[in-house]
Design a protein around this motif. Structure first.
Motif, PDB file in Angstrom:
ATOM      1  N   TYR A 101       0.868  -1.254  -0.049  1.00  0.00           N
ATOM      2  CA  TYR A 101      -0.198   0.076  -0.123  1.00  0.00           C
ATOM      3  C   TYR A 101       0.853   1.253  -0.011  1.00  0.00           C
ATOM      4  O   TYR A 101       0.322   2.227  -0.638  1.00  0.00           O
ATOM      5  CB  TYR A 101      -0.908  -0.083   1.212  1.00  0.00           C
ATOM      6  CG  TYR A 101      -1.979   1.173   1.311  1.00  0.00           C
ATOM      7  CD1 TYR A 101      -2.954   0.999   0.515  1.00  0.00           C
ATOM      8  CD2 TYR A 101      -1.562   2.319   2.052  1.00  0.00           C
ATOM      9  CE1 TYR A 101      -3.819   2.284   0.383  1.00  0.00           C
ATOM     10  CE2 TYR A 101      -2.345   3.402   2.061  1.00  0.00           C
ATOM     11  CZ  TYR A 101      -3.572   3.419   1.474  1.00  0.00           C
ATOM     12  OH  TYR A 101      -4.434   4.481   1.509  1.00  0.00           O
ATOM     13  N   MET A 152      -3.927   0.837  -2.697  1.00  0.00           N
ATOM     14  CA  MET A 152      -4.761  -0.300  -2.713  1.00  0.00           C
ATOM     15  C   MET A 152      -4.334  -1.528  -3.464  1.00  0.00           C
ATOM     16  O   MET A 152      -4.415  -1.314  -4.744  1.00  0.00           O
ATOM     17  CB  MET A 152      -6.135   0.240  -3.046  1.00  0.00           C
ATOM     18  CG  MET A 152      -7.236  -0.930  -2.696  1.00  0.00           C
ATOM     19  SD  MET A 152      -9.025  -0.497  -3.215  1.00  0.00           S
ATOM     20  CE  MET A 152      -8.863  -0.651  -4.916  1.00  0.00           C
ATOM     21  N   ARG A 200      -5.468  -4.869  -5.204  1.00  0.00           N
ATOM     22  CA  ARG A 200      -6.413  -5.628  -5.920  1.00  0.00           C
ATOM     23  C   ARG A 200      -6.123  -7.066  -5.923  1.00  0.00           C
ATOM     24  O   ARG A 200      -5.278  -7.752  -6.376  1.00  0.00           O
ATOM     25  CB  ARG A 200      -6.183  -4.931  -7.458  1.00  0.00           C
ATOM     26  CG  ARG A 200      -6.715  -3.487  -7.415  1.00  0.00           C
ATOM     27  CD  ARG A 200      -6.498  -3.140  -8.998  1.00  0.00           C
ATOM     28  NE  ARG A 200      -5.107  -3.624  -9.657  1.00  0.00           N
ATOM     29  CZ  ARG A 200      -4.847  -3.803 -10.866  1.00  0.00           C
ATOM     30  NH1 ARG A 200      -6.013  -3.862 -11.615  1.00  0.00           N
ATOM     31  NH2 ARG A 200      -3.750  -4.044 -11.111  1.00  0.00           N
ATOM     32  N   TRP A 258     -13.963  -5.689   0.800  1.00  0.00           N
ATOM     33  CA  TRP A 258     -13.035  -4.512   1.105  1.00  0.00           C
ATOM     34  C   TRP A 258     -12.358  -4.666   2.310  1.00  0.00           C
ATOM     35  O   TRP A 258     -13.180  -4.986   3.495  1.00  0.00           O
ATOM     36  CB  TRP A 258     -13.898  -2.999   1.061  1.00  0.00           C
ATOM     37  CG  TRP A 258     -14.657  -2.876  -0.210  1.00  0.00           C
ATOM     38  CD1 TRP A 258     -15.960  -3.329  -0.523  1.00  0.00           C
ATOM     39  CD2 TRP A 258     -14.219  -2.244  -1.295  1.00  0.00           C
ATOM     40  NE1 TRP A 258     -16.269  -2.613  -1.585  1.00  0.00           N
ATOM     41  CE2 TRP A 258     -15.085  -2.079  -2.146  1.00  0.00           C
ATOM     42  CE3 TRP A 258     -12.811  -1.428  -1.664  1.00  0.00           C
ATOM     43  CZ2 TRP A 258     -14.954  -1.405  -3.526  1.00  0.00           C
ATOM     44  CZ3 TRP A 258     -12.714  -0.761  -3.049  1.00  0.00           C
ATOM     45  CH2 TRP A 258     -13.816  -1.051  -3.878  1.00  0.00           C
ATOM     46  N   ARG A 263     -10.111   5.440   2.284  1.00  0.00           N
ATOM     47  CA  ARG A 263      -8.849   4.843   1.284  1.00  0.00           C
ATOM     48  C   ARG A 263      -8.846   3.269   1.802  1.00  0.00           C
ATOM     49  O   ARG A 263      -7.808   3.001   2.629  1.00  0.00           O
ATOM     50  CB  ARG A 263      -7.804   5.550   1.852  1.00  0.00           C
ATOM     51  CG  ARG A 263      -7.607   6.921   1.186  1.00  0.00           C
ATOM     52  CD  ARG A 263      -6.268   7.461   1.290  1.00  0.00           C
ATOM     53  NE  ARG A 263      -6.365   8.866   0.804  1.00  0.00           N
ATOM     54  CZ  ARG A 263      -5.120   9.663   0.532  1.00  0.00           C
ATOM     55  NH1 ARG A 263      -4.281   9.486   1.328  1.00  0.00           N
ATOM     56  NH2 ARG A 263      -5.364  11.204  -0.010  1.00  0.00           N
ATOM     57  N   PRO A 264      -9.646   2.452   1.429  1.00  0.00           N
ATOM     58  CA  PRO A 264      -9.471   0.874   1.813  1.00  0.00           C
ATOM     59  C   PRO A 264      -8.128   0.530   1.269  1.00  0.00           C
ATOM     60  O   PRO A 264      -7.275   1.023   0.448  1.00  0.00           O
ATOM     61  CB  PRO A 264     -10.861   0.359   0.934  1.00  0.00           C
ATOM     62  CG  PRO A 264     -11.047   1.354   0.013  1.00  0.00           C
ATOM     63  CD  PRO A 264     -10.711   2.656   0.488  1.00  0.00           C
ATOM     64  N   LYS A 265      -7.679  -0.590   2.004  1.00  0.00           N
ATOM     65  CA  LYS A 265      -6.324  -1.101   1.853  1.00  0.00           C
ATOM     66  C   LYS A 265      -6.230  -2.224   0.554  1.00  0.00           C
ATOM     67  O   LYS A 265      -5.095  -2.688   0.128  1.00  0.00           O
ATOM     68  CB  LYS A 265      -5.634  -1.338   3.055  1.00  0.00           C
ATOM     69  CG  LYS A 265      -5.597  -0.250   4.022  1.00  0.00           C
ATOM     70  CD  LYS A 265      -5.150   0.729   3.768  1.00  0.00           C
ATOM     71  CE  LYS A 265      -5.166   1.808   4.722  1.00  0.00           C
ATOM     72  NZ  LYS A 265      -6.350   2.534   5.168  1.00  0.00           N
ATOM     73  N   GLU A 266      -7.378  -2.865   0.448  1.00  0.00           N
ATOM     74  CA  GLU A 266      -7.502  -4.052  -0.491  1.00  0.00           C
ATOM     75  C   GLU A 266      -8.968  -4.084  -0.863  1.00  0.00           C
ATOM     76  O   GLU A 266     -10.000  -3.936  -0.374  1.00  0.00           O
ATOM     77  CB  GLU A 266      -7.056  -5.187   0.053  1.00  0.00           C
ATOM     78  CG  GLU A 266      -7.079  -6.398  -0.794  1.00  0.00           C
ATOM     79  CD  GLU A 266      -6.528  -7.480  -0.243  1.00  0.00           C
ATOM     80  OE1 GLU A 266      -6.397  -8.925  -0.850  1.00  0.00           O
ATOM     81  OE2 GLU A 266      -6.329  -7.857   0.994  1.00  0.00           O
ATOM     82  N   CYS A 267      -9.261  -4.572  -2.337  1.00  0.00           N
ATOM     83  CA  CYS A 267     -10.229  -4.913  -2.900  1.00  0.00           C
ATOM     84  C   CYS A 267     -10.138  -6.085  -3.442  1.00  0.00           C
ATOM     85  O   CYS A 267      -9.487  -6.373  -4.253  1.00  0.00           O
ATOM     86  CB  CYS A 267     -10.821  -3.898  -3.985  1.00  0.00           C
ATOM     87  SG  CYS A 267     -12.467  -4.275  -4.667  1.00  0.00           S
TER      88      CYS A 267
END
Length: 268
Positions: A63, A68, A70, A146, A164-168
């Protein structure tokens, strides 16, 4: 012996015939039998991180450099006894996951997913002869999960206070062909898990995998036998209940006994 006169069976209120409920049917997906597929093993693919803490630390480093992360995973579905079964991996007899992984920062989403599926499941050696690389048919995006912070919890929505999410993580439906050869790394198992086993079973499989029956309810299914003939439509009936099957990988274990012993951390 008395008989009932015909007029006694008649009514001044005729029965109401319900309206047809097939006007807006969902998409129909064709599922092929588990026996159509060939399963093998290939070289060990060790996990990048020895622990959950190490995995989250690497996520934090990703990050900081790329933003983020993916991740894409595939929901591969076949059937046994006219009941859908999802192909998934099991690691160390405890950790369940769908085939797929995180994408490189500059990688196309669909191409990257196909590449991850090949890394996990593409056959090698004699089993792979004649198999085309990257021939996965990627269908609908079924869900987005998320990760709001550098922790194990993921949600099917972005919490209101998170900008600001860290992963999707996206789950894609993968349409399996009529026949295919799949190989799993030696340190993993490839399982065929019935939908009823996943449904509402977060204690064993975690929230993401337990939600798959809900995600697949958007489709109708037609079930094809080994001869290519459609033998049933949604819903199937009259067949014996299928069980979780180890298709390839480590030695077989008593899955019912494991249910009582394992603590799944599939959402990590």
């Amino acid at each position: 012996m008395s008989t009932i006169p015909p007029h006694a069976l008649q009514s001044s209120q005729p029965p109401i015939i319900p309206l047809d409920f097939n006007a807006r049917q969902p998409q129909t997906i064709r599922l092929y039998p588990l026996s159509n597929y060939t399963f093998g093993v290939k070289e060990t693919q060790p996990e990048e991180d020895p622990s959950v803490i190490a995995r989250l630390k690497r996520l934090q480093e990703h990050y900081a450099e790329h933003g983020m992360r993916r991740t894409c995973e595939g929901v591969l579905v076949c059937h046994e006894h006219n009941h859908p079964q999802v192909l998934m991996l099991q690691i160390a007899n405890a950790f369940f996951k769908l085939p797929g992984d995180y994408l490189k920062p500059d990688e196309d989403e669909i191409d990257g997913l196909k590449q991850r599926l090949d890394e996990r499941l593409a056959p090698v050696g004699s089993l792979g002869e004649g198999e085309k690389p990257v021939d996965w048919e990627v269908g609908d995006c079924l869900a987005q999960w998320w990760r709001p912070n550098f922790e194990t919890f993921m949600y099917p929505f972005v919490p209101a206070h998170i900008t600001r999410p860290k992963e999707c993580k996206k789950l894609y439906f993968i349409q399996l062909p009529q026949a295919k050869v799949l190989s799993v790394p030696k340190n993993m198992k490839l399982l065929a898990v019935p939908l009823f086993e996943l449904y509402d079973n977060t204690a064993r499989y975690g929230a993401q995998l337990a939600a798959i029956p809900h995600l697949l309810s958007r489709y109708n299914f037609e079930y094809v036998d080994e001869n290519g003939q459609v033998v049933a439509h949604t819903p199937g009936a009259g067949a014996p209940a299928p069980k979780v099957k180890v298709l390839a990988g480590e030695d077989d274990v008593d899955m019912d006994k494991k249910k009582q012993e394992e603590d799944s951390y599939a959402d990590a």
